[in-house]
Design a protein around this motif. Structure first.
Motif, PDB file in Angstrom:
ATOM      1  N   ALA A 228       0.828  -1.209   0.000  1.00  0.00           N
ATOM      2  CA  ALA A 228       0.000   0.000   0.000  1.00  0.00           C
ATOM      3  C   ALA A 228       0.862   1.258   0.000  1.00  0.00           C
ATOM      4  O   ALA A 228       0.334   2.363   0.054  1.00  0.00           O
ATOM      5  N   SER A 229       2.173   1.101  -0.081  1.00  0.00           N
ATOM      6  CA  SER A 229       3.089   2.244  -0.016  1.00  0.00           C
ATOM      7  C   SER A 229       2.982   3.118  -1.268  1.00  0.00           C
ATOM      8  O   SER A 229       3.262   2.661  -2.379  1.00  0.00           O
ATOM      9  N   PRO A 230       2.609   4.377  -1.097  1.00  0.00           N
ATOM     10  CA  PRO A 230       2.561   5.265  -2.263  1.00  0.00           C
ATOM     11  C   PRO A 230       3.941   5.497  -2.871  1.00  0.00           C
ATOM     12  O   PRO A 230       4.067   5.693  -4.081  1.00  0.00           O
ATOM     13  N   ARG A 231       4.996   5.430  -2.051  1.00  0.00           N
ATOM     14  CA  ARG A 231       6.348   5.600  -2.575  1.00  0.00           C
ATOM     15  C   ARG A 231       6.705   4.448  -3.509  1.00  0.00           C
ATOM     16  O   ARG A 231       7.285   4.664  -4.573  1.00  0.00           O
ATOM     17  N   ARG A 232       6.373   3.231  -3.118  1.00  0.00           N
ATOM     18  CA  ARG A 232       6.692   2.077  -3.980  1.00  0.00           C
ATOM     19  C   ARG A 232       5.894   2.135  -5.281  1.00  0.00           C
ATOM     20  O   ARG A 232       6.428   1.819  -6.346  1.00  0.00           O
ATOM     21  N   ALA A 233       4.637   2.518  -5.198  1.00  0.00           N
ATOM     22  CA  ALA A 233       3.823   2.632  -6.409  1.00  0.00           C
ATOM     23  C   ALA A 233       4.421   3.671  -7.358  1.00  0.00           C
ATOM     24  O   ALA A 233       4.510   3.449  -8.572  1.00  0.00           O
ATOM     25  N   GLU A 234       4.845   4.787  -6.806  1.00  0.00           N
ATOM     26  CA  GLU A 234       5.459   5.846  -7.613  1.00  0.00           C
ATOM     27  C   GLU A 234       6.735   5.352  -8.291  1.00  0.00           C
ATOM     28  O   GLU A 234       6.981   5.629  -9.469  1.00  0.00           O
ATOM     29  N   LEU A 235       7.539   4.583  -7.572  1.00  0.00           N
ATOM     30  CA  LEU A 235       8.782   4.060  -8.151  1.00  0.00           C
ATOM     31  C   LEU A 235       8.508   2.981  -9.191  1.00  0.00           C
ATOM     32  O   LEU A 235       9.197   2.909 -10.212  1.00  0.00           O
ATOM     33  N   LEU A 236       7.508   2.134  -8.951  1.00  0.00           N
ATOM     34  CA  LEU A 236       7.172   1.096  -9.931  1.00  0.00           C
ATOM     35  C   LEU A 236       6.723   1.729 -11.247  1.00  0.00           C
ATOM     36  O   LEU A 236       6.959   1.169 -12.321  1.00  0.00           O
ATOM     37  N   LYS A 237       6.136   2.910 -11.182  1.00  0.00           N
ATOM     38  CA  LYS A 237       5.719   3.615 -12.406  1.00  0.00           C
ATOM     39  C   LYS A 237       6.916   3.981 -13.279  1.00  0.00           C
ATOM     40  O   LYS A 237       6.753   4.245 -14.465  1.00  0.00           O
ATOM     41  N   LYS A 238       8.120   3.989 -12.720  1.00  0.00           N
ATOM     42  CA  LYS A 238       9.321   4.244 -13.522  1.00  0.00           C
ATOM     43  C   LYS A 238       9.610   3.061 -14.447  1.00  0.00           C
ATOM     44  O   LYS A 238      10.289   3.208 -15.456  1.00  0.00           O
ATOM     45  N   ILE A 239       9.096   1.885 -14.073  1.00  0.00           N
ATOM     46  CA  ILE A 239       9.298   0.675 -14.875  1.00  0.00           C
ATOM     47  C   ILE A 239       8.093   0.433 -15.788  1.00  0.00           C
ATOM     48  O   ILE A 239       8.245   0.132 -16.961  1.00  0.00           O
ATOM     49  N   THR A 240       6.894   0.550 -15.222  1.00  0.00           N
ATOM     50  CA  THR A 240       5.662   0.302 -15.971  1.00  0.00           C
ATOM     51  C   THR A 240       4.496   1.024 -15.318  1.00  0.00           C
ATOM     52  O   THR A 240       4.462   1.166 -14.097  1.00  0.00           O
ATOM     53  N   SER A 241       3.563   1.442 -16.120  1.00  0.00           N
ATOM     54  CA  SER A 241       2.344   2.049 -15.565  1.00  0.00           C
ATOM     55  C   SER A 241       1.224   1.022 -15.528  1.00  0.00           C
ATOM     56  O   SER A 241       0.134   1.290 -15.044  1.00  0.00           O
ATOM     57  N   ASN A 242       1.507  -0.163 -16.057  1.00  0.00           N
ATOM     58  CA  ASN A 242       0.502  -1.205 -16.173  1.00  0.00           C
ATOM     59  C   ASN A 242       0.608  -2.195 -15.009  1.00  0.00           C
ATOM     60  O   ASN A 242       1.169  -3.282 -15.155  1.00  0.00           O
ATOM     61  N   PHE A 243       0.111  -1.803 -13.835  1.00  0.00           N
ATOM     62  CA  PHE A 243       0.101  -2.687 -12.672  1.00  0.00           C
ATOM     63  C   PHE A 243      -1.054  -2.301 -11.769  1.00  0.00           C
ATOM     64  O   PHE A 243      -1.621  -1.220 -11.889  1.00  0.00           O
ATOM     65  N   GLN A 244      -1.399  -3.222 -10.899  1.00  0.00           N
ATOM     66  CA  GLN A 244      -2.405  -2.899  -9.893  1.00  0.00           C
ATOM     67  C   GLN A 244      -1.816  -3.115  -8.505  1.00  0.00           C
ATOM     68  O   GLN A 244      -0.784  -3.773  -8.353  1.00  0.00           O
TER      69      GLN A 244
END
Length: 191
Positions: A8-24
């Motif tokens: 649920a970490s917003p920081r991890r979600a933001e960093l994962l967007k550097k790799i892909t925007s296609n995740f849930q």
């Protein structure tokens, strides 16, 4: 293949967007306190990351790469998790002042189709400047330290405290982007 971030970490979600925007995102309900620290930080964070990813496997029905992560601060033989209150945050930050500590982030990637589980960790050394009582108290007043391992967010107000860093900055934030990118590619995820 779908990608799920078990955090649920917003920081991890933001960093994962550097790799892909296609995740849930599906927050894991894994109970971290069930895992005892045995003295090896790398093994510890990989075990926690794997537990978080495994906890949501049963809710996934189609081929998916599930990503679990965990970050701890390690200083003088002790794991510093999230402080329970302002007093504990003050104690942690006072100890880290003018010292070097290590930040370990574990990653687990589970391919639900092949049942392959890959775990890795990254260790980064961080040196803080000498902090005054006033600096520490001012930072604690922001409430930012209360939700962070080691009582600080390097990408937030504590950025002023960091004198030197050896290793991966993104690992200290909570998700080593480079390491995860290659782990996902190894698992056959097209990015």
């Amino acid at each position: 293949m779908d990608i799920i971030l078990a955090s649920a970490s917003p920081r991890r979600a933001e960093l994962l967007k550097k790799i892909t925007s296609n995740f849930q995102i599906i927050a894991s309900n894994f109970e971290e306190s069930d895992i005892m620290f045995s003295g090896n930080c790398g093994e510890y964070v990989m075990t926690l990351a794997k537990g978080k990813a495994m906890a949501i496997c049963s809710s996934v029905k189609k081929p998916t790469a599930i990503i679990g992560c965990d970050t701890v601060v390690y200083f003088k033989g002790e794991v510093l998790g999230k402080p329970k209150d302002s007093y504990e945050a003050f104690k942690m930050l006072s100890n880290l002042s003018n010292n070097i500590h290590e930040v370990y982030t574990g990653i687990a990637v589970i391919n639900t189709e092949t049942k392959v589980i890959n775990t890795e960790y990254v260790c980064t050394k961080v040196k803080f400047s000498k902090l005054s009582i006033k600096q520490i108290n001012k930072y604690i007043e922001t409430k930012e330290p209360l939700g962070m391992a080691g009582a600080y967010a390097i990408q937030g107000g504590a950025s002023l405290f960091v004198k030197e860093l050896k290793g991966c900055y993104y690992s200290v934030v909570g998700l080593p982007v480079n390491k995860l990118y290659y782990m996902l590619r190894e698992m056959g995820v097209n990015l």
